[in-house]
Design an enzyme around this catalytic site. Structure first.
Site, PDB file in Angstrom:
ATOM      1  N   MET A  53      12.694  24.190   2.159  1.00  0.00           N
ATOM      2  CA  MET A  53      11.827  23.349   1.328  1.00  0.00           C
ATOM      3  C   MET A  53      12.641  22.439   0.401  1.00  0.00           C
ATOM      4  O   MET A  53      12.339  21.263   0.237  1.00  0.00           O
ATOM      5  CB  MET A  53      10.901  24.234   0.486  1.00  0.00           C
ATOM      6  CG  MET A  53       9.871  23.431  -0.301  1.00  0.00           C
ATOM      7  SD  MET A  53       8.862  24.458  -1.383  1.00  0.00           S
ATOM      8  CE  MET A  53       7.946  25.436  -0.207  1.00  0.00           C
ATOM      9  N   ARG A  92     -10.888  -0.326  14.248  1.00  0.00           N
ATOM     10  CA  ARG A  92     -10.525   0.490  13.095  1.00  0.00           C
ATOM     11  C   ARG A  92     -11.273  -0.008  11.868  1.00  0.00           C
ATOM     12  O   ARG A  92     -12.109   0.686  11.327  1.00  0.00           O
ATOM     13  CB  ARG A  92      -9.009   0.450  12.903  1.00  0.00           C
ATOM     14  CG  ARG A  92      -8.486   1.483  11.945  1.00  0.00           C
ATOM     15  CD  ARG A  92      -6.985   1.440  11.776  1.00  0.00           C
ATOM     16  NE  ARG A  92      -6.516   0.210  11.145  1.00  0.00           N
ATOM     17  CZ  ARG A  92      -5.288   0.018  10.682  1.00  0.00           C
ATOM     18  NH1 ARG A  92      -4.391   0.989  10.799  1.00  0.00           N
ATOM     19  NH2 ARG A  92      -4.933  -1.103  10.116  1.00  0.00           N
ATOM     20  N   LYS A 146       0.843  -1.201   0.000  1.00  0.00           N
ATOM     21  CA  LYS A 146       0.000   0.000   0.000  1.00  0.00           C
ATOM     22  C   LYS A 146       0.880   1.254   0.000  1.00  0.00           C
ATOM     23  O   LYS A 146       2.099   1.153   0.252  1.00  0.00           O
ATOM     24  CB  LYS A 146      -0.912  -0.015   1.228  1.00  0.00           C
ATOM     25  CG  LYS A 146      -0.169  -0.008   2.557  1.00  0.00           C
ATOM     26  CD  LYS A 146      -1.095  -0.308   3.733  1.00  0.00           C
ATOM     27  CE  LYS A 146      -0.315  -0.297   5.042  1.00  0.00           C
ATOM     28  NZ  LYS A 146      -1.132  -0.786   6.177  1.00  0.00           N
ATOM     29  N   TYR A 177      17.597  30.117   7.304  1.00  0.00           N
ATOM     30  CA  TYR A 177      16.441  30.860   7.832  1.00  0.00           C
ATOM     31  C   TYR A 177      16.545  31.046   9.332  1.00  0.00           C
ATOM     32  O   TYR A 177      16.929  30.132  10.070  1.00  0.00           O
ATOM     33  CB  TYR A 177      15.144  30.096   7.544  1.00  0.00           C
ATOM     34  CG  TYR A 177      14.656  30.204   6.127  1.00  0.00           C
ATOM     35  CD1 TYR A 177      14.342  31.441   5.558  1.00  0.00           C
ATOM     36  CD2 TYR A 177      14.470  29.053   5.367  1.00  0.00           C
ATOM     37  CE1 TYR A 177      13.865  31.520   4.252  1.00  0.00           C
ATOM     38  CE2 TYR A 177      13.990  29.127   4.070  1.00  0.00           C
ATOM     39  CZ  TYR A 177      13.688  30.366   3.519  1.00  0.00           C
ATOM     40  OH  TYR A 177      13.220  30.443   2.237  1.00  0.00           O
TER      41      TYR A 177
HETATM   42  C1  LIG Z   1      -0.320  -1.801   6.829  1.00  0.00           C
HETATM   43  C2  LIG Z   1      -0.928  -3.100   7.199  1.00  0.00           C
HETATM   44  C3  LIG Z   1      -0.145  -4.259   7.251  1.00  0.00           C
HETATM   45  C4  LIG Z   1       1.359  -4.229   7.163  1.00  0.00           C
HETATM   46  O1  LIG Z   1       1.837  -3.745   8.408  1.00  0.00           O
HETATM   47  P1  LIG Z   1       3.380  -3.603   8.740  1.00  0.00           P
HETATM   48  O2  LIG Z   1       3.390  -3.167  10.164  1.00  0.00           O
HETATM   49  O3  LIG Z   1       3.908  -2.566   7.824  1.00  0.00           O
HETATM   50  O4  LIG Z   1       4.022  -4.921   8.537  1.00  0.00           O
HETATM   51  C5  LIG Z   1      -0.798  -5.475   7.443  1.00  0.00           C
HETATM   52  N1  LIG Z   1      -2.136  -5.523   7.621  1.00  0.00           N
HETATM   53  C6  LIG Z   1      -2.920  -4.423   7.614  1.00  0.00           C
HETATM   54  C7  LIG Z   1      -4.380  -4.555   7.823  1.00  0.00           C
HETATM   55  C8  LIG Z   1      -2.342  -3.176   7.421  1.00  0.00           C
HETATM   56  O5  LIG Z   1      -3.117  -2.077   7.430  1.00  0.00           O
END
Ligand SMILES: *Cc1c(COP(=O)(O)O)cnc(C)c1O
Length: 352
Positions: free
Chosen positions: A297, A130, A35, A244
């Protein structure tokens, strides 16, 4: 060249996947979470390398994230979507052959009516509050969910990077109870959960951060190097300021190098100030040079007075100063450092 480069080492990425894979029994499938554009490293390239190493199932957060991945991975590899089947996701789920992790009765209804013969998983909430169905909702929907093309049931741990946290055992017990008798694969663990041991592995594990070299996978090989070209070097007299807010004043005659990256490249402004007594360095051929003055930046200023020669480039992220070191200095976590790195870098891939 005045653009910074981000080098991603596929040999290290694959070694991390293999090392995590080796932590569970051969019967447990080790997938990969890619992701957020592969935690900022480029999801299509990361997925392709991992597919070549043997990964056959990938997870993304949103259906749109599968678009660059579908053609990059091996035929038949599965892409699962944590956010499930939302309004407007149907076309992508159908066209890219995605497996949504359905999070609610409403999502189950939507999926079963829009794509009645397409596979799905169900995400269960075992206490994190969640995503996923809670025990009562699951009890109501379970039979119906199981009589379709259910592929996977999963849940997620809230405190897995703290091995002694009582929440881990609590969620484990809840997940076991919710999934007793389920015949499809079960999955509970991300990187942290893999390290908690075999009770947490079930049939499939979902590492993300450990693949990319971050805590809590302490044995991980560093995957990312960030190199910043030096644009200009100048002499600064004792008492003169740099950057800065005149935030840094030379205490001796100094040589200051200005390098090409800044907070727009995910090198948060706060790291220039340092936190917890830690201060930020960059590395010139392995030699530490302190960052001085505020992070701008697009620019960072570095004290190179003690170097024998002026460097052409310096590294801010490497095996000597890892994502977790930068995270400590910034008061955040490695995940946020990686996913903040931004679009401006030239991304180079080595190994694999
Ligand atoms: C992001 C995520 C993972 C991976 O988690 P890591 O801590 O990066 O290994 C696995 N399962 C779910 C549901 C996640 O949101």
């Amino acid at each position: 060249m005045t653009v910074s480069t981000l080098t991603i080492d596929f040999d290290a990425l694959i070694a991390n996947w293999r090392a995590l894979n080796a932590k569970s029994a051969a019967s447990v499938e080790t997938t990969a979470v890619i992701k957020a554009d592969g935690y900022g490293l480029g999801s299509a390239n990361v997925a392709k390398a991992l597919c070549q190493a043997g990964v056959r199932r990938f997870f993304v957060a949103a259906a749109e994230e599968a678009v660059p991945i579908r053609d990059a991975i091996c035929d038949g590899a599965e892409i699962c979507v944590f956010s499930g089947h939302g309004a407007g996701d149907t076309d992508l789920i159908r066209d890219l052959d995605l497996i949504p992790m359905l999070n609610s009765t409403a999502q189950l209804d939507r999926h079963r009516s829009a794509l009645p013969h397409r596979g799905y998983g169900v995400q269960l909430d075992s206490g994190m509050n969640r995503l996923g169905m809670e025990p009562a909702e699951w009890a109501e929907q379970r039979q119906r969910a199981e009589c379709g093309d259910l592929r996977l049931v999963m849940s997620h741990l809230a405190c897995a990077d703290e091995p002694d946290h009582p929440m881990n055992a609590q969620q484990l017990a809840c997940f076991k109870e919710m999934t007793a008798g389920v015949t499809v694969p079960r999955a509970l663990s991300a990187t942290g959960g893999i390290l908690l041991g075999s009770d947490y592995h079930f049939d499939l594990v979902r590492p993300g951060i450990g693949l990319y070299g971050g805590f809590p996978f302490e044995e991980a090989q560093p995957v990312v190097t960030v190199s910043l070209p030096v644009i200009q070097v100048r002499d600064v007299a004792t008492g003169e300021s740099v950057g800065y807010g005149n935030n840094w004043i030379a205490k001796r005659p100094s040589r200051i190098a200005t390098v090409a990256a800044g907070y727009a490249d995910g090198l948060h402004r706060v790291i220039g100030n340092g936190l917890n007594g830690a201060s930020l360095n960059v590395y010139a051929d392995g030699v530490a040079c302190p960052v001085v003055g505020r992070v701008s930046m697009d620019l960072i200023t570095v004290d190179v007075t003690d170097l024998a020669a002026e460097p052409e480039a310096v590294e801010i992220l490497n095996a000597q100063q890892t994502v977790d070191d930068l995270a400590d200095i910034a008061g955040t976590i490695g995940y946020e450092i990686l996913t903040s790195l931004g679009r401006r870098y030239g991304r180079h891939y080595i190994g694999g």
